[in-house]
Design a protein around this motif. Structure first.
Motif, PDB file in Angstrom:
ATOM      1  N   VAL A 148       0.851  -1.197   0.000  1.00  0.00           N
ATOM      2  CA  VAL A 148       0.000   0.000   0.000  1.00  0.00           C
ATOM      3  C   VAL A 148       0.879   1.237   0.000  1.00  0.00           C
ATOM      4  CG1 VAL A 148      -1.676   1.371   1.304  1.00  0.00           C
ATOM      5  CG2 VAL A 148      -1.971  -1.107   1.129  1.00  0.00           C
TER       6      VAL A 148
ATOM      7  N   TRP B 271       0.102   5.196   0.531  1.00  0.00           N
ATOM      8  CA  TRP B 271      -0.937   6.134   0.970  1.00  0.00           C
ATOM      9  C   TRP B 271      -0.364   7.544   0.860  1.00  0.00           C
ATOM     10  CZ3 TRP B 271      -3.835   5.543   6.325  1.00  0.00           C
ATOM     11  CH2 TRP B 271      -4.796   6.557   6.449  1.00  0.00           C
TER      12      TRP B 271
ATOM     13  N   PHE C  64       4.576  -0.881   3.328  1.00  0.00           N
ATOM     14  CA  PHE C  64       3.576   0.178   3.461  1.00  0.00           C
ATOM     15  C   PHE C  64       4.318   1.501   3.407  1.00  0.00           C
ATOM     16  CE2 PHE C  64       1.490   3.208   6.455  1.00  0.00           C
ATOM     17  CZ  PHE C  64       0.352   3.466   5.708  1.00  0.00           C
TER      18      PHE C  64
ATOM     19  N   TYR D 210       3.976   5.621   3.309  1.00  0.00           N
ATOM     20  CA  TYR D 210       3.107   6.777   3.601  1.00  0.00           C
ATOM     21  C   TYR D 210       3.833   8.029   3.130  1.00  0.00           C
ATOM     22  CZ  TYR D 210      -0.188   9.595   6.416  1.00  0.00           C
ATOM     23  OH  TYR D 210      -1.145  10.474   6.837  1.00  0.00           O
TER      24      TYR D 210
ATOM     25  N   VAL E  62      -6.915  -0.023   4.937  1.00  0.00           N
ATOM     26  CA  VAL E  62      -5.558  -0.489   4.657  1.00  0.00           C
ATOM     27  C   VAL E  62      -5.332  -1.865   5.275  1.00  0.00           C
ATOM     28  CG1 VAL E  62      -3.104  -0.041   5.073  1.00  0.00           C
ATOM     29  CG2 VAL E  62      -4.618   1.834   4.413  1.00  0.00           C
TER      30      VAL E  62
ATOM     31  N   SER F 238     -13.892  -0.518   7.508  1.00  0.00           N
ATOM     32  CA  SER F 238     -13.223  -0.772   6.235  1.00  0.00           C
ATOM     33  C   SER F 238     -14.146  -0.409   5.076  1.00  0.00           C
ATOM     34  CB  SER F 238     -12.815  -2.236   6.121  1.00  0.00           C
ATOM     35  OG  SER F 238     -12.317  -2.510   4.812  1.00  0.00           O
TER      36      SER F 238
END
Length: 464
Positions: A3, A5, A169, A171, A333, A349
């Motif tokens: 992911v 973000w 992940f 960010y 996520v 979610s």
């Protein structure tokens, strides 16, 4: 599933082509939207900057138990959870309050890159006896790539070059297009060809309350803001192209959102996101001046109705019409990364609705600065404490309606969003029954989230 973000601060939803803007140039976001689920009814929760980051990182209604402050020791973050499951958690940020004064918003990130140079707009003004590192950083800029948003995206791309084969992940949080709006001039010239390079600072109040202030200055400020939007969009596009070039597209979800919007003359002349108090003669007191306070600051759609785009490999593109909140992104996520959502998470979610658009959204959402009362000192724009001279406004959004609630008699406002999307006609006087129903949503919310009595009690009544 990996992911990425992306958060871009102060990025108005109605300034994106994919959300209907015909003139502001956002080709990278428009391309992302064409490959994503676009959320049409997504709203801020905690307001503004750091309360939203707390919501994002915890999936909780943090406005009910904390203000603009360090993350409490007992709070678990998304990065904590993901790192504990073996994902490489990384962040590239330039929003200046992640670490300042012990804020500790780097918690859980195994790789954390703080790109310096952003600060409050008042640090951009030369003042006797005051200097900030951001002035030195900006003085050294020579090229577009020296600016904050480009450096933040480049840092993320360089990290990906080293770690793209891992489970991760990432960010990415850029404070742009937050003020000061100082993208290279050629971006502003897209919207104002005669731009003279002037740095326009927002007033944090009504521009009519500043003697001699000209509307053209506000319009120039808006052009510089639009220039920053296009600069951020450009570098976001470079990051997404890197994702494609590294072969990550089929195993990486991409999320784009913001924390809130900004006023550029709407609702009678507002220019900012909060309203500073006034001098006795009714003129606006600059919010950076000693003795300044925060006055009545309504949270209209321009501030709290925010963009959310989520691209997930294997999911069809489309539009989700259900109501959602900023606190819902964190559990989404976890869901996408096939992790259980802990009981303490209050967000829901969004993945089920992304798979089936007929799944209903929330009944209502709450948008507010952390709950406080007049006289309380708060951090509402930066890390400086200023007292509230008025009750902060809390907005309740449900279906076709928006209630801007204040405990003060005669101050609350009600708008019918379907027939009046620009919120020009306050109809609380003729639809008191709907206003009272919306107010009860707020009371229920405050009780369910265990807001302290000193904050709950003044809000138990709707004083039309």
């Amino acid at each position: 599933m990996n992911v990425i973000w992306i958060v871009a601060d102060t990025f108005r939803r109605d300034h994106i082509g994919a959300y209907g803007n015909p003139t502001i140039r956002t080709p990278s976001l428009d391309t992302l939207a064409a490959r994503s689920i676009r959320f049409e009814q997504h709203y801020s929760a905690g307001f503004p900057t750091m309360p939203t980051r707390a919501d994002h990182q915890t999936g909780r209604w943090t406005m009910s138990f904390m203000g603009w402050e360090p993350l409490p020791a007992e709070v678990t973050t998304l990065a904590d959870l993901l790192a504990g499951r073996g994902f490489h958690t990384a962040a590239s940020v330039d929003t200046p309050y992640y670490l300042r004064d012990g804020m500790n918003y780097d918690r859980g990130f195994q790789s954390f890159f703080m790109n310096r140079g952003q600060d409050t707009l008042w640090s951009m003004i030369p003042q006797p006896g005051y200097h900030h590192e951001s002035q030195d950083v900006r003085a050294a800029w020579r090229y577009e790539s020296d600016h904050n948003a480009p450096r933040t995206f480049m840092t993320a791309m360089r990290w990906l070059e080293q770690h793209y084969k891992e489970d991760f992940f990432l960010y990415v949080d850029t404070w742009d297009p937050h003020e000061p709006w100082d993208a290279p001039s050629y971006y502003t010239e897209l919207y104002r060809p005669e731009y003279n390079g002037e740095l326009v600072l927002p007033l944090y109040g009504n521009w009519h309350d500043v003697p001699g202030y000209e509307e053209d200055t506000l319009r120039k400020g808006h052009a510089t803001y639009c220039g920053e939007i296009t600069m951020v969009d450009t570098w976001l596009g470079f990051l997404l192209k890197s994702v494609e070039n590294m072969g990550l597209t089929d195993r990486t979800a991409v999320i784009f959102t913001t924390d809130h919007g900004f006023y550029f003359g709407e609702h009678g002349g507002l220019f900012g996101k909060m309203n500073s108090g006034k001098f006795p003669d009714g003129t606006l007191r600059p919010y950076g001046e000693p003795g300044s306070t925060w006055a009545h600051s309504p949270l209209f759609e321009e501030l709290i109705h925010i963009p959310l785009l989520i691209r997930v490999p294997g999911l069809p593109v489309g539009v989700y019409q259900g109501l959602s909140s900023a606190i819902d992104v964190m559990p989404t996520v976890l869901d996408l990364m096939e992790m259980d959502i802990p009981d303490f998470v209050q967000g829901r979610s969004l993945a089920p609705g992304m798979r089936d658009g007929s799944i209903s959204g929330r009944e209502y959402v709450i948008s507010s600065i952390p709950f406080a009362n007049p006289g309380d000192p708060v951090h509402s724009v930066d890390n400086l404490l200023r007292p509230l001279s008025d009750y902060p406004v809390t907005t309740v959004t449900s279906g076709e309606w928006s209630l801007l609630y204040s405990p003060q008699e005669g101050v609350s406002e009600l708008y019918h969003l379907t027939s009046d999307p620009r919120q020009l006609q306050n109809v609380i006087g003729t639809h008191g029954d709907i206003a009272r129903e919306m107010h009860q949503f707020l009371v229920r919310f405050m009780r369910e989230t265990q807001v302290p009595d000193r904050l709950l009690t003044p809000r138990l009544d709707l004083r039309i």
